[in-house]
Structure formats: structure tokens, C-alpha cells
Design an enzyme around this catalytic site. Structure first.
Site, PDB file in Angstrom:
ATOM      1  N   ASP A  26       0.873  -1.167   0.000  1.00  0.00           N
ATOM      2  CA  ASP A  26       0.000   0.000   0.000  1.00  0.00           C
ATOM      3  C   ASP A  26       0.923   1.233   0.000  1.00  0.00           C
ATOM      4  OD1 ASP A  26      -2.196   1.807   0.611  1.00  0.00           O
ATOM      5  OD2 ASP A  26      -1.417   1.810   2.661  1.00  0.00           O
ATOM      6  N   ASP A  40      -0.143   5.184   0.829  1.00  0.00           N
ATOM      7  CA  ASP A  40      -0.368   6.202   1.866  1.00  0.00           C
ATOM      8  C   ASP A  40      -0.444   5.561   3.246  1.00  0.00           C
ATOM      9  OD1 ASP A  40      -0.628   8.644   0.235  1.00  0.00           O
ATOM     10  OD2 ASP A  40      -2.291   7.538  -0.652  1.00  0.00           O
TER      11      ASP A  40
HETATM   12  C1  XBP Z   1      -5.128   6.369   0.682  1.00  0.00           C
HETATM   13  C2  XBP Z   1      -6.230   7.182   0.186  1.00  0.00           C
HETATM   14  C3  XBP Z   1      -5.989   8.311  -0.736  1.00  0.00           C
HETATM   15  C4  XBP Z   1      -5.160   9.454  -0.160  1.00  0.00           C
HETATM   16  C5  XBP Z   1      -5.213  10.694  -1.014  1.00  0.00           C
HETATM   17  O1  XBP Z   1      -4.745   5.434  -0.281  1.00  0.00           O
HETATM   18  O2  XBP Z   1      -7.367   6.925   0.532  1.00  0.00           O
HETATM   19  O3  XBP Z   1      -7.245   8.814  -1.108  1.00  0.00           O
HETATM   20  O4  XBP Z   1      -5.671   9.822   1.112  1.00  0.00           O
HETATM   21  O5  XBP Z   1      -4.886  10.422  -2.316  1.00  0.00           O
HETATM   22  P1  XBP Z   1      -3.768   4.151   0.003  1.00  0.00           P
HETATM   23  P2  XBP Z   1      -5.820  10.942  -3.545  1.00  0.00           P
HETATM   24  O6  XBP Z   1      -3.539   4.011   1.470  1.00  0.00           O
HETATM   25  O7  XBP Z   1      -4.531   3.001  -0.619  1.00  0.00           O
HETATM   26  O8  XBP Z   1      -2.496   4.413  -0.744  1.00  0.00           O
HETATM   27  O9  XBP Z   1      -6.132  12.375  -3.265  1.00  0.00           O
HETATM   28  O10 XBP Z   1      -4.974  10.755  -4.763  1.00  0.00           O
HETATM   29  O11 XBP Z   1      -7.046  10.069  -3.534  1.00  0.00           O
HETATM   30 MG    MG Z   2      -2.847   3.276   3.347  1.00  0.00          MG
END
Ligand code: XBP
Ligand code: MG
Length: 250
Positions: A8, A10
Site C-alpha cells: 500500500d 499512503d
Molecule cells: C489512501 C487514500 C488516498 C489518499 C489521497 O490510499 O485513501 O485517497 O488519502 O490520495 P492508500 P488521492 O492508502 O490506498 O495508498 O487524493 O490521490 O485520492
Molecule cells: Mg494506506
């Protein structure tokens, strides 16, 4: 043996929500002349909505001063989201978001031992590119056998689509991989794709009920504070042998 590690982005690779997305959203509000600001508490609640544009639209529903017309709300969310991503990229390029401790060593160890690396994320390819170019160099993609992002799927996490696409690209079964996640939605998505998943707690999801993880702990950089014993007490990190041991015992 595990054939691939699926990461993953973020919260797992870096604390991008706190150090990148949240301040960038607030910069976008300020730049647009809007009085709105999200504090940590509000953002933690909003993170239940995966996808930055979807998060904005959800927030608008609770704001009396957001546009009443659905088309206008959609256009405003799109504009603010684009600007948020521009501010996010600037922060990354300025070196204001580090990889989480333990991430790069585990990637290197996995590659050295012949495992493939993959990305399964809700965020955009553009945002992944800016993060990984900053830390792994501009040819970072060569190190990953599959990269599936928010724009590649119709339904974001907790739907398993992003993980199923990674499995298809790798040509392996879920049980032969291991996912690394930080959020309940991410763990649910990986499990629904049949992939064992290890949870490294991040700032905004720590302490939240997260059923389904093989093991849960504060980060790859330490073997302390995990809810499962590591393979060897000799190294105070979560290394590949520990992950393989956990996967085998599950
Ligand atoms: C996390 C998310 C994303 C980010 C923001 O994704 O939910 O929406 O908060 O990115 P993951 P965007 O943990 O699956 O990587 O603004 O591009 O949506
Ligand atoms: Mg995440």
C-alpha cells in the site's frame, strides 16, 4: 515461500496523509479563497472515505456553505483535488515526506532474495510517481513488477479490485503473496482478494479496530510492540524471515 510483496502507499510507505495530503488540502482551500481548513481530528474521520476527491465531496455534504448544486460541487471537488495534488507534489519534491523507517531495507532484502515488488493503492499514479521518484530515483518503476493505482479501478478499497488487478498482473495466487497495509479499508481489500496482510500502524489509523491482519505492529523498523513474536529476537526489525514465518504459520 512468498512470491511477491504488495505495498500500500499512503500511510504504509510514508506518512503521506499527515505530511503531504492534509496540509496540501488546506493549501488548496486557502488558495481558492475558501475559509475551510481540516484539522487532524476532522481528517482522521474523513479518512474513512477512500479517495481524495470522494473525501472532498463527502465533506461538502456536511458544509452549509458548500455549493448546493451537485454539478457545481463536483466541479469544485475536481478543482480542489487537482490543486491539492499540485501542492502535494511540491512538498514531496522539497523533501518534506520521508519513507517510513524499515520500508527501504525490506524492499532491498525482498529484491535480493528474488521476490517481486508491487504497489496496490487508492491514490493516483502521479502521486505514487512523485513519492517514489523522490526516494527510489526516477526509474523506480523498474523495481516493481506491478503498479495498480486509483485511476485503474472502478471501486477503491475496501473493494478488492486493486489487489485482484495486481494478482492478475503478477500471475500469482493471493496466498502466495503478502500485502503491507496501514488501514482497515486496505486490510479488508487485501483479505477479500485472498492475500495475507500485515498491518503497520500509521498516525491516523493506529488503534482502530482492524480484523483480518496476520500481525499488527508499530512499523517495520522495530520488532517491539507487535502482537506476534518475530522470527528471531536477534534483529530488532521486521525482516523477510519474520514475514515468511508469519505467513507460513497462518
Ligand atoms: C489512501 C487514500 C488516498 C489518499 C489521497 O490510499 O485513501 O485517497 O488519502 O490520495 P492508500 P488521492 O492508502 O490506498 O495508498 O487524493 O490521490 O485520492
Ligand atoms: Mg494506506
Amino acid at each position: 515461500m512468498i512470491a511477491a510483496l504488495i505495498w500500500d502507499v499512503d500511510g504504509t510507505l510514508a506518512e503521506t496523509e499527515h505530511e503531504g495530503h492534509l496540509p496540501a488540502f488546506n493549501e488548496a482551500f486557502a488558495e481558492a479563497g475558501l475559509p475551510w481548513r481540516w484539522d487532524e481530528e476532522r481528517y482522521r474521520a474523513l479518512l474513512q472515505i477512500t479517495g481524495g476527491r470522494e473525501r472532498l465531496l463527502h465533506d461538502f455534504r456536511e458544509r452549509p456553505d458548500a455549493p448546493a448544486d451537485a454539478g457545481e460541487r463536483e466541479a469544485l471537488a475536481r478543482r480542489l483535488h487537482q490543486r491539492k495534488n499540485a501542492h502535494y507534489a511540491t512538498r514531496l519534491r522539497e523533501g518534506r515526506v520521508a519513507l517510513r523507517e524499515g520500508v527501504a531495507p525490506l524492499m532491498r532484502e525482498a529484491q535480493a532474495r528474488g521476490l517481486r515488488l508491487a504497489i496496490a493503492t487508492t491514490t493516483s499514479r502521479e502521486n505514487v510517481d512523485v513519492l517514489l521518484s523522490a526516494h527510489l530515483g526516477r526509474h523506480w518503476q523498474r523495481q516493481f513488477a506491478a503498479v495498480v493505482c486509483g485511476e485503474d479501478v472502478v471501486r477503491k478499497k475496501p473493494d478488492p479490485q486493486v489487489y485482484l488487478q495486481v494478482l492478475r498482473a503478477l500471475g500469482v495466487y493471493g496466498r502466495d503473496c503478502l500485502a503491507l497495509e496501514d488501514s482497515p479499508a486496505g486490510v479488508a481489500a487485501a483479505r477479500a482478494a485472498g492475500i495475507p496482510v500485515v498491518l503497520t500502524e500509521s498516525r491516523y489509523f493506529a488503534g482502530q479496530e482492524t480484523p483480518g491482519a496476520l500481525a499488527r505492529g508499530p512499523g517495520l523498523h522495530t520488532a517491539q510492540g507487535w502482537d506476534r513474536a518475530p522470527a528471531s529476537a536477534a534483529r530488532d526489525v521486521i525482516d523477510l524471515d519474520t514475514l515468511i514465518g508469519w505467513a507460513r504459520a497462518s
